[in-house]
Scaffold this active site. Sequence first.
Site, short mmCIF file in Angstrom:
data_model
loop_
_atom_site.label_atom_id
_atom_site.label_comp_id
_atom_site.label_asym_id
_atom_site.label_seq_id
_atom_site.Cartn_x
_atom_site.Cartn_y
_atom_site.Cartn_z
N HIS A 58 -5.87 -4.13 5.00
CA HIS A 58 -5.47 -5.15 4.03
C HIS A 58 -4.58 -6.19 4.69
CE1 HIS A 58 -2.06 -2.39 4.12
NE2 HIS A 58 -1.31 -3.34 3.58
N ASP A 75 -1.17 -8.14 3.36
CA ASP A 75 -0.20 -7.93 2.28
C ASP A 75 -0.32 -8.99 1.19
OD1 ASP A 75 0.92 -5.65 3.39
OD2 ASP A 75 2.47 -6.77 4.48
N HIS A 82 -3.87 -4.88 8.47
CA HIS A 82 -3.26 -3.67 9.04
C HIS A 82 -3.59 -2.45 8.18
CE1 HIS A 82 -0.27 -5.41 6.29
NE2 HIS A 82 0.20 -4.19 6.11
N ARG A 135 10.43 -2.52 4.45
CA ARG A 135 9.66 -3.73 4.69
C ARG A 135 10.26 -4.93 3.97
NH1 ARG A 135 3.85 -4.40 2.09
NH2 ARG A 135 4.78 -6.11 0.90
#
Length: 291
Positions: free
Chosen positions: A104, A106, A263, A278
């Site tokens: 995907h 983000d 990723h 994150r």
Amino acid sequence: MTTYRHLEIRPIAGALGAEIHGIDLSRPLSDDQFDEVRTALHEHLVVFFRDQQLTPQQHIDFSSRFGELLEVPFVRALDGHPTILPVMKGKSETTRRLFGGLWHSDMSYAEEPPLGSALYGRVIPPYGGDTMWANMYRAYDALSDRLKQILDGLGAVHSAVRSYGAGGAVVNNGDPAHKMDVRTDDRAASEVVHPAVRVHPATGRKALYVNSTYTLRFDGMTQEESEPLLQFLYRHAARPEFTCRFRWAPGSLALWDNRCTQHLAMNDYDGFDREMHRTTISGDRPIAVAR
């Protein structure tokens, strides 16, 4: 290859990815250092820093040099730090699908998807839990000229519904068996159209921009009509020669460009804790290829 005066750059794979040495992210970067980090990001698409000792605020301070930080919907933030997303899995936890466990980019379901993300390793299993990235410039460049022509004119519909809608794959609605609190939200059903091939605003390069987590179909086509081509593109984008793989250690930080990479988080560490923090850097609406 760029010559760097303030950093040491060590590529980790042929397609993308490099470790940056000679820098302490807990201290403010000089303008020259920051400019070289940004240059390295554009050149290598994902960059890694080892042995960093960061407080949540230092993580925020470094990330915010690239732009305003976003609060991520659907997932509970770190207490006291609304722009830090704790990505966690407990040693006794079993999941239908790991958070981030499919290829995907983000938040591609957003009207203005993020520029990038910075992920910091706090608790790392003794083995497993690696992350892979894929180079979407190379994925696009390797397509046939005819398929490029077709994709250059297509829009793709993105939505968070499969992840965070009713029955979403990663939703747990605060179940105490899960360390993360990922909740169903009616906003997940909204849809947005982005170009299937986007032009990077800094480099001017074309990158494939569909992913198996958030892309539903091509704009103006049914899901059934879209599926054969989308499935081909998902497999194509993850070809090994387009990827790198990073082995985490406590204190490692990865910074990547969501506009030209995808990723995947590996789910191969059952019986161990893993906790990552994150930050998510705001971006802008994807630019389509000029026709």
